[in-house]
Motif scaffolding. Structure first.
Motif, mmCIF file in Angstrom:
data_model
loop_
_atom_site.group_PDB
_atom_site.id
_atom_site.type_symbol
_atom_site.label_atom_id
_atom_site.label_comp_id
_atom_site.label_asym_id
_atom_site.label_seq_id
_atom_site.Cartn_x
_atom_site.Cartn_y
_atom_site.Cartn_z
ATOM 1 N N ARG A 151 0.836 -1.199 0.000
ATOM 2 C CA ARG A 151 0.000 0.000 0.000
ATOM 3 C C ARG A 151 0.869 1.246 0.000
ATOM 4 O O ARG A 151 2.002 1.225 0.465
ATOM 5 N N SER A 152 0.257 2.314 -0.430
ATOM 6 C CA SER A 152 0.935 3.593 -0.407
ATOM 7 C C SER A 152 1.316 3.954 1.034
ATOM 8 O O SER A 152 0.533 3.720 1.953
ATOM 9 N N ASN A 153 2.521 4.469 1.216
ATOM 10 C CA ASN A 153 2.952 4.999 2.515
ATOM 11 C C ASN A 153 3.369 3.954 3.566
ATOM 12 O O ASN A 153 3.608 4.303 4.715
ATOM 13 N N ARG A 175 13.297 7.860 -3.157
ATOM 14 C CA ARG A 175 12.656 9.060 -2.600
ATOM 15 C C ARG A 175 11.579 8.670 -1.591
ATOM 16 O O ARG A 175 10.699 7.860 -1.874
ATOM 17 N N ILE A 176 11.659 9.278 -0.424
ATOM 18 C CA ILE A 176 10.710 9.016 0.655
ATOM 19 C C ILE A 176 9.859 10.256 0.847
ATOM 20 O O ILE A 176 10.345 11.362 0.649
ATOM 21 N N SER A 177 8.606 10.070 1.234
ATOM 22 C CA SER A 177 7.785 11.253 1.432
ATOM 23 C C SER A 177 6.755 11.053 2.523
ATOM 24 O O SER A 177 6.279 9.952 2.749
ATOM 25 N N GLY A 187 6.085 2.347 3.529
ATOM 26 C CA GLY A 187 7.537 2.420 3.732
ATOM 27 C C GLY A 187 8.353 1.610 2.731
ATOM 28 O O GLY A 187 9.468 1.185 3.043
ATOM 29 N N ASP A 196 8.793 -0.314 14.870
ATOM 30 C CA ASP A 196 9.080 0.631 15.956
ATOM 31 C C ASP A 196 7.810 1.269 16.517
ATOM 32 O O ASP A 196 7.813 1.777 17.634
ATOM 33 N N LYS A 197 6.708 1.232 15.749
ATOM 34 C CA LYS A 197 5.445 1.832 16.221
ATOM 35 C C LYS A 197 4.613 0.870 17.069
ATOM 36 O O LYS A 197 3.635 1.263 17.695
HETATM 37 N N1 GTP Z 1 7.761 4.998 12.254
HETATM 38 C C1 GTP Z 1 8.203 4.569 11.068
HETATM 39 N N2 GTP Z 1 7.948 5.306 9.961
HETATM 40 C C2 GTP Z 1 8.416 4.825 8.773
HETATM 41 C C3 GTP Z 1 9.106 3.594 8.665
HETATM 42 N N3 GTP Z 1 9.371 3.398 7.357
HETATM 43 C C4 GTP Z 1 8.887 4.472 6.692
HETATM 44 N N4 GTP Z 1 8.312 5.343 7.532
HETATM 45 C C5 GTP Z 1 7.660 6.635 7.187
HETATM 46 O O1 GTP Z 1 6.519 6.368 6.406
HETATM 47 C C6 GTP Z 1 6.345 7.392 5.415
HETATM 48 C C7 GTP Z 1 6.284 6.774 4.034
HETATM 49 O O2 GTP Z 1 7.529 6.203 3.700
HETATM 50 P P1 GTP Z 1 7.900 5.826 2.197
HETATM 51 O O3 GTP Z 1 9.145 5.005 2.269
HETATM 52 O O4 GTP Z 1 7.896 7.023 1.335
HETATM 53 O O5 GTP Z 1 6.639 4.896 1.829
HETATM 54 P P2 GTP Z 1 6.236 4.268 0.423
HETATM 55 O O6 GTP Z 1 5.578 2.975 0.715
HETATM 56 O O7 GTP Z 1 7.417 4.247 -0.486
HETATM 57 O O8 GTP Z 1 5.151 5.320 -0.081
HETATM 58 P P3 GTP Z 1 4.618 5.549 -1.597
HETATM 59 O O9 GTP Z 1 5.810 5.712 -2.476
HETATM 60 O O10 GTP Z 1 3.817 6.793 -1.458
HETATM 61 O O11 GTP Z 1 3.797 4.372 -1.955
HETATM 62 C C8 GTP Z 1 7.512 8.367 5.600
HETATM 63 O O12 GTP Z 1 7.082 9.436 6.409
HETATM 64 C C9 GTP Z 1 8.552 7.517 6.321
HETATM 65 O O13 GTP Z 1 9.449 8.282 7.081
HETATM 66 C C10 GTP Z 1 9.346 2.842 9.861
HETATM 67 O O14 GTP Z 1 9.947 1.768 9.885
HETATM 68 N N5 GTP Z 1 8.854 3.381 11.026
#
Ligand code: GTP
Ligand code: MG
Length: 195
Positions: free
Chosen positions: A29-31, A49-51, A33, A143-144
């Motif tokens: 899913r989106s977001n 790229r992270i967002s 990580g 970690d959450k």
């Molecule tokens: N607490 C926590 N936050 C995380 C972790 N991994 C990623 N995040 C946060 O989750 C958000 C999304 O991370 P991304 O790596 O961009 O996620 P993605 O799945 O690639 O997202 P899309 O490209 O939009 O599909 C960012 O704010 C990260 O900092 C983790 O292990 N723990």
């Protein structure tokens, strides 16, 4: 091995990708990580790229670990804040990619350890099974999760949800943020890239 990864290509056109030797795919899913996991795997800060805004990765991003050996970051599915048409188009790209690439060795479905898998992840798993695409599951953002919920609890629960064996070789629990729990996942990915 994975720390040698470099950005190779970003595309929305599956047919524009050259042949490869071996590919592992990061999906989810989106977001959840996905991009953060790629950075953690490759010990890089900004390779992918992270967002904070979901829906950041809108194209297929390919990272090359060595000649023809790829880690592929797919666009996240289920992102609500885009039009239906755009979401459909993304799903088409994801599906086309997963069906067409003969050299894909393994799909890792990333889920949020705290939220757990959603209907969309089950759909993805069912769809992959239907097309005989092998997949494993990675619970990220451990970690959450409250301290008393150990990694093995996260794994067992995730396995239960997906109705797969609670097997350390099938379910992983990591925190991309803390860069925790990556040893087994790295070994697994390297094994497939070298297979
Ligand atoms: N607490 C926590 N936050 C995380 C972790 N991994 C990623 N995040 C946060 O989750 C958000 C999304 O991370 P991304 O790596 O961009 O996620 P993605 O799945 O690639 O997202 P899309 O490209 O939009 O599909 C960012 O704010 C990260 O900092 C983790 O292990 N723990
Ligand atoms: Mg991303």
């Amino acid at each position: 091995m994975l720390e040698r990864a470099v950005f190779f290509k970003s595309t929305m056109e599956v047919n524009s990708l050259p042949e490869s030797l071996a590919e592992v795919i990061i999906s989810g899913r989106s977001n959840v990580g996905k991009s953060s996991i790629i950075n953690a795997l490759c010990l890089k800060k900004n390779l992918a790229r992270i967002s904070k805004t979901p829906g950041r990765t809108r194209s297929i991003n390919v990272y090359s670990v060595s000649m023809g050996k790829w880690i592929v970051d797919l666009p996240g599915y289920g992102f609500a804040r885009v039009s239906k048409e755009e979401r459909k188009a993304w799903n088409k790209i994801i599906e086309k990619y997963l069906i067409q690439r003969n050299s894909r060795k393994m799909v890792y479905i990333i889920v949020d350890a705290l939220v757990g898998p959603t209907e969309l992840d089950f759909n993805m798993a069912d769809w992959l099974s239907k097309f005989n695409v092998p997949f494993k599951i990675v619970a990220n953002k451990c970690d959450k999760v409250p301290k008393n919920v150990t990694e093995s609890v996260v794994r067992t629960k995730t396995a239960e949800y997906f109705a797969v064996a609670d097997d350390r070789s099938k379910i992983f629990a990591v925190s991309a943020k803390k860069r925790d729990g990556f040893a087994e996942l790295k070994t697994d990915i390297v094994k497939f890239l070298n297979s």
